[in-house]
Design a protein around this motif. Structure first.
Motif, PDB file in Angstrom:
ATOM      1  N   GLY A  88       0.787  -1.223   0.000  1.00  0.00           N
ATOM      2  CA  GLY A  88       0.000   0.000   0.000  1.00  0.00           C
ATOM      3  C   GLY A  88       0.807   1.255   0.000  1.00  0.00           C
ATOM      4  O   GLY A  88       0.242   2.351   0.057  1.00  0.00           O
ATOM      5  N   VAL A  89       2.147   1.128  -0.075  1.00  0.00           N
ATOM      6  CA  VAL A  89       2.993   2.313  -0.060  1.00  0.00           C
ATOM      7  C   VAL A  89       3.581   2.530  -1.453  1.00  0.00           C
ATOM      8  O   VAL A  89       4.186   1.594  -2.022  1.00  0.00           O
ATOM      9  N   PRO A  90       3.426   3.765  -2.098  1.00  0.00           N
ATOM     10  CA  PRO A  90       4.003   4.033  -3.427  1.00  0.00           C
ATOM     11  C   PRO A  90       5.517   3.914  -3.388  1.00  0.00           C
ATOM     12  O   PRO A  90       6.163   4.429  -2.474  1.00  0.00           O
ATOM     13  N   VAL A  91       6.040   3.270  -4.432  1.00  0.00           N
ATOM     14  CA  VAL A  91       7.488   3.074  -4.517  1.00  0.00           C
ATOM     15  C   VAL A  91       7.931   3.335  -5.967  1.00  0.00           C
ATOM     16  O   VAL A  91       7.150   3.205  -6.908  1.00  0.00           O
ATOM     17  N   PRO A  92       9.220   3.738  -6.212  1.00  0.00           N
ATOM     18  CA  PRO A  92       9.737   3.842  -7.593  1.00  0.00           C
ATOM     19  C   PRO A  92       9.747   2.468  -8.254  1.00  0.00           C
ATOM     20  O   PRO A  92       9.829   1.438  -7.587  1.00  0.00           O
ATOM     21  N   SER A  93       9.708   2.527  -9.584  1.00  0.00           N
ATOM     22  CA  SER A  93       9.689   1.254 -10.327  1.00  0.00           C
ATOM     23  C   SER A  93      10.253   1.475 -11.735  1.00  0.00           C
ATOM     24  O   SER A  93      10.460   2.599 -12.170  1.00  0.00           O
ATOM     25  N   GLN A  94      10.488   0.379 -12.454  1.00  0.00           N
ATOM     26  CA  GLN A  94      10.905   0.402 -13.850  1.00  0.00           C
ATOM     27  C   GLN A  94       9.879  -0.347 -14.693  1.00  0.00           C
ATOM     28  O   GLN A  94       9.429  -1.435 -14.286  1.00  0.00           O
ATOM     29  N   VAL A  95       9.541   0.241 -15.813  1.00  0.00           N
ATOM     30  CA  VAL A  95       8.491  -0.327 -16.668  1.00  0.00           C
ATOM     31  C   VAL A  95       9.019  -0.395 -18.114  1.00  0.00           C
ATOM     32  O   VAL A  95       9.478   0.622 -18.654  1.00  0.00           O
ATOM     33  N   PRO A  96       8.984  -1.565 -18.765  1.00  0.00           N
ATOM     34  CA  PRO A  96       9.276  -1.606 -20.218  1.00  0.00           C
ATOM     35  C   PRO A  96       8.073  -1.083 -21.015  1.00  0.00           C
ATOM     36  O   PRO A  96       6.922  -1.404 -20.678  1.00  0.00           O
ATOM     37  N   PHE A  97       8.352  -0.260 -22.059  1.00  0.00           N
ATOM     38  CA  PHE A  97       7.266   0.346 -22.847  1.00  0.00           C
ATOM     39  C   PHE A  97       7.652   0.315 -24.344  1.00  0.00           C
ATOM     40  O   PHE A  97       8.816   0.551 -24.687  1.00  0.00           O
ATOM     41  N   ARG A  98       6.708   0.042 -25.183  1.00  0.00           N
ATOM     42  CA  ARG A  98       6.988  -0.104 -26.635  1.00  0.00           C
ATOM     43  C   ARG A  98       6.081   0.831 -27.445  1.00  0.00           C
ATOM     44  O   ARG A  98       4.866   0.831 -27.260  1.00  0.00           O
ATOM     45  N   TYR A  99       6.725   1.618 -28.308  1.00  0.00           N
ATOM     46  CA  TYR A  99       6.000   2.426 -29.294  1.00  0.00           C
ATOM     47  C   TYR A  99       6.005   1.661 -30.626  1.00  0.00           C
ATOM     48  O   TYR A  99       7.072   1.238 -31.114  1.00  0.00           O
ATOM     49  N   ARG A 100       4.834   1.493 -31.211  1.00  0.00           N
ATOM     50  CA  ARG A 100       4.726   0.815 -32.513  1.00  0.00           C
ATOM     51  C   ARG A 100       4.179   1.821 -33.534  1.00  0.00           C
ATOM     52  O   ARG A 100       3.080   2.347 -33.390  1.00  0.00           O
ATOM     53  N   PHE A 101       4.983   2.084 -34.554  1.00  0.00           N
ATOM     54  CA  PHE A 101       4.591   2.994 -35.643  1.00  0.00           C
ATOM     55  C   PHE A 101       4.101   2.145 -36.820  1.00  0.00           C
ATOM     56  O   PHE A 101       4.863   1.335 -37.359  1.00  0.00           O
TER      57      PHE A 101
END
Length: 843
Positions: A88-101
């Motif tokens: 329940g406590v906000p924490v930093p994180s890493q997220v993979p993200f993909r842009y598709r053209f």
């Protein structure tokens, strides 16, 4: 752009809550890459509030355009997520993200041109239908369509053409270029051509190229159509020597693009001296030409050519039973250069040789001709430079048997050339024209015996001339034209060999016929003004002056006022009248080099031309014209060759005066359906009486001269009534036409026909023919002939093929040209029938 969230977190604590995307930030497709696809993978570092604090590109398996990466990096900072939570406590994180053209699908492009089959010309206004969409072709028949990829049926339709269907397989992003050919309902359809040329003549008949190439009996030659126009009589059927309003053939002047030439016709029944494709229009003026034209008592025939179009290549080639010819025209827009080359030559001599050898084992007959035309147009700033070169050659004769020393033969050869350089340039609000012309004419009468030439009479002349002219529209109602010209002529009349003409005193090296005989210079100037005092009234007034100088010291001056009036009281109706004075050097029956120059010692001929008439067009497709004329001849010097040679031989003696006087008068009717639609034609009728005051002998029943008398007698070339009808029809790919010609006979005066005789019954009952008094001489019988022409055209790509059959005297009539007086008056008839089959290709 499609955004996809892929989360992979490694958290030590239990019960994690993964970040979710709450605010998207689309990446823009880079300019120029709209139709390409790509994927850019990023690793995003998120703060405890869900904001993107760091963006790191993930190396791709295949190269990606850096512009896609830059667009993705710029857009990623705008992404917003719910923060990741642990317990329940906000924490930093890493997220993979993909842009598709994903690139948009490229359209297929269909581009092309619609052409008429058998032509290189595009069809403007053709309707192209694809998937229910209709597009109209623009100038030149070009079009362009963007369509989805796939198979598309295409329909092309245009006025006066058969519709056509095509199928095209189009690929995305691929330009497909096509050429659609559609078949005309009729190949080479008749079209009306409008030429914007100032009208200053009282009467001028202008015929376009398609009209003059389709007239039966003319061999497809524009100049020969003149023989079917009002006011024109002929020497004999098939011979193109126009006798205009009762004047000598030598009195009619011929021009090609402003350059005067001695003749427009090859000898005997040959065609014109210009390739048919070189001529774009024929202008015929039977009387009262403008002041810019002088030194003639008869009509004027002007053949005009146009330079080729601005681009592309045009070519024609044809071959028939007597000759073959070709024409090439091209243009170079970058340099402003346009070039036309044309020419032809006959192989009648070769055919005659084959036939003669098969029949008689020798080749006596020779009928050869050739001609050449070159026109070069060059743009010079605001002006235009034109070079015109014309040349012609003829030979007609009978060769002796080379195996016999006593066999005789003879004939005539004729050549001429003209080289003209002409500049047109704006000057002082008008147009300046400067021209220089060089030319030469040669004519030789020769006689052979066996392999040797026993004699020849050679006539030659050379010409060097210059001309300057300027024209300007001073106001909307007043136009001015003026000019000056000078021409130097050198003539030679030489006799070679052992033959002697009549009156030859012997082998005298000082005889005038054995050395150059004449040098002369003619200068002249003219001014002409056309004024419209009222919208319906046009007045053209002018004058020209000429000085004829013959070395040594003979000069004749001539002043010639001219006036032409045209009044249009209502639309389609024009009343007209004209008058003028005219002068010309003495003439022989037919134009001969050097003769007109040397005979200037006899003075000038002088006459006037008076004409009035009406032109009426009751509706657009009908033109009617009627003229009434009277041409008094105050002084005429019309010589035969023998008399002229005798006169020239007199050397220091005073020349004989062969002058006379006379007149001609008559009426002409011309009914014409102009070219257009699927047919054209005309009907012309001429009534002409031409007389000369003549001294003649009277004879008794013993054929002895008993007295002399004087009277006005019919001119040698007079044909009182001449009727011509011409009709040509376009029937799809076929063209058919007919010409009907009728003329009354010439007088039996003994000049160009036989001398009339009358029968006298002697005491023993036999009949003797004695000379008839000329004022009672009869005439040749009337003559009627029918000419036919038929042609068929085929279209193959850019080429049109044509096969044609032209029949001169298809009615198989024999014209009487003289009489032989024996036991009876037996007519001498010429069964002139000329079937001409040929083929022609046009590109």
């Amino acid at each position: 752009m499609l955004s996809t969230l892929l989360v992979s977190l490694t958290l030590a604590a239990s019960g994690p809550v993964l970040p979710t995307l709450v605010e998207d930030s689309a990446a823009r497709t880079p300019a120029g890459l709209e139709h390409q696809s790509a994927e850019v993978e990023l690793l995003l570092t998120l703060s405890e509030t869900g904001e993107v604090t760091e963006v790191v590109p993930v190396p791709a398996a295949s190269p990606v355009d850096p512009r896609f990466l830059q667009s993705a990096l710029a857009a990623a900072s705008g992404l917003r997520f719910t923060p990741a939570q642990v317990d329940g406590v906000p924490v930093p994180s890493q997220v993979p993200f993909r842009y598709r053209f994903e690139g948009a699908a490229l359209p297929a492009v269909l581009r092309g041109q619609v052409r008429a089959l058998g032509s290189k010309d595009g069809v403007e206004g053709a309707a192209i239908t694809v998937d229910g969409v209709v597009l109209t072709t623009g100038p030149g028949g070009v079009f362009e369509l963007k369509l989805p990829p796939g198979t598309h049926p295409v329909t092309v339709a245009a006025q006066a053409h058969h519709p056509a269907s095509f199928t095209e397989e189009l690929t995305a992003g691929v330009l497909t270029e096509v050429l659609y050919r559609i078949e005309p309902l009729s190949l080479d359809p008749y079209q009306t051509t409008v030429r914007d040329r100032p009208r200053v003549e009282v009467t001028k008949i202008s015929l376009t190229a398609q009209e003059v190439r389709e007239v039966p009996g003319t061999m497809g030659d524009p100049a020969r159509v003149v023989m079917l126009l009002p006011g024109v009589a002929g020497v004999a059927s098939g011979l193109a020597y126009p006798v205009v309003r009762g004047t000598q053939p030598a009195s009619t002047q011929y021009f090609v693009d402003g350059v005067k030439v001695p003749t427009l016709y090859h000898l005997v029944v040959g065609p014109a001296v210009l390739h048919p494709g070189f001529v774009d229009a024929v202008e015929y003026q039977p009387g009262v030409p403008s002041a810019a034209v002088g030194r003639g008592l008869g009509g004027v025939v002007h053949l005009r050519s146009d330079p080729p179009g601005t681009e592309g290549l045009h070519a024609e080639a044809y071959a028939d039973l007597i000759n073959l010819g070709g024409l090439v025209q091209t243009a170079f827009p970058a340099t402003g250069t346009k070039l036309s080359l044309a020419g032809r030559f006959s192989y009648t001599g070769a055919l005659a040789e084959v036939i003669a050898r098969a029949v008689r084992k020798n080749a006596p007959l020779q009928v050869d001709f050739a001609d050449m035309q070159v026109r070069l147009d060059q743009r010079l700033g605001q002006g235009q430079l034109r070079l015109l070169w014309l040349a012609s050659h003829d030979r007609v004769g009978v060769d002796p048997n080379p195996d016999s020393a006593t066999s005789t033969g003879g004939g005539v050869t004729s050549d001429f050339h003209r080289l003209d350089l002409r500049l047109r340039h704006p000057l002082a609000g008008g147009v300046l024209e400067l021209a220089g012309t060089w030319g030469g004419d040669w004519l030789e009468f020769y006689a052979d015996r066996g392999p040797n030439r026993i004699g020849a009479l050679q006539l030659g002349s050379s010409t060097l001339g210059a001309r300057a002219g300027w024209s300007r529209a001073l106001t909307e109602q007043l136009r001015l034209e003026l000019g000056a010209e000078v021409e130097n002529n050198r003539g030679a009349v030489n006799l070679i060999g052992t033959a002697r003409p009549p009156g030859d005193p012997g082998d005298d090296p000082a005889d005038p016929l054995r050395r150059p005989s004449a040098i002369g210079t003619t200068t002249g100037g003219f001014v002409s003004a056309t004024w419209n005092p009222l919208p319906a009234v046009e007045l053209t007034a002018g004058a020209r002056g000429d000085a004829y100088h013959l070395v040594p010291g003979i000069t004749h001056l001539a002043l010639e006022p001219r006036l032409a009036v045209r009044w249009q009281p209502q639309h389609g109706l024009t009343l007209k009248a004209g008058a003028g004075l005219f002068h010309q050097a003495p003439t022989v029956l037919l134009p001969l080099p050097a003769m007109d120059l040397g005979s200037l010692q006899l003075g000038l001929q002088e006459g006037a031309q008076l004409v009035t008439g009406v032109e009426w067009s009751p509706f657009r497709e009908l033109e009617l014209g009627a003229d009434v004329f009277f041409n008094p001849l105050f002084r005429s010097i019309e010589l035969d060759l023998e008399g002229l040679l005798e006169n020239r031989r007199r050397r220091g003696l005073p020349p004989l005066d062969p002058s006379s006087h006379g007149h001609s008068y008559g009426a002409e009717l011309f009914i014409r359906k102009p070219l257009g639609g699927h047919w054209f034609g005309w009907l012309s009728y001429s009534f002409v009486r031409s007389q000369r005051f003549t001294e003649f002998d009277r004879y008794n029943d013993q054929d002895l001269e008993i007295s002399q008398d004087r009277a006005y007698l019919p001119f040698a070339f007079e044909q009182e009534h001449v009727l011509n009808g011409a009709l040509s029809l376009q029937l799809g790919h076929y063209t058919v036409g007919a010409v009907v010609h009728f003329n009354t006979g010439r007088p039996l005066s003994g000049q160009v026909t036989s001398r009339d005789r009358r029968p006298v019954t002697l005491e023993d009952g036999t009949v003797r023919w004695v000379r008839q008094d000329l004022d009672r001489a009869g005439r040749l019988p009337p003559f009627v002939r029918v000419d036919l022409r038929a042609s068929r055209r085929w279209a193959i790509g850019d080429v049109t093929l044509e096969a044609y059959l032209d029949l001169l005297n298809a009615s198989l009539q024999q014209e009487t040209v003289a009489f032989e007086f024996g036991t009876t008056a037996a007519p001498v008839r010429i069964p002139l029938i000329l079937p001409l089959f040929g083929v022609k290709a046009t590109y």
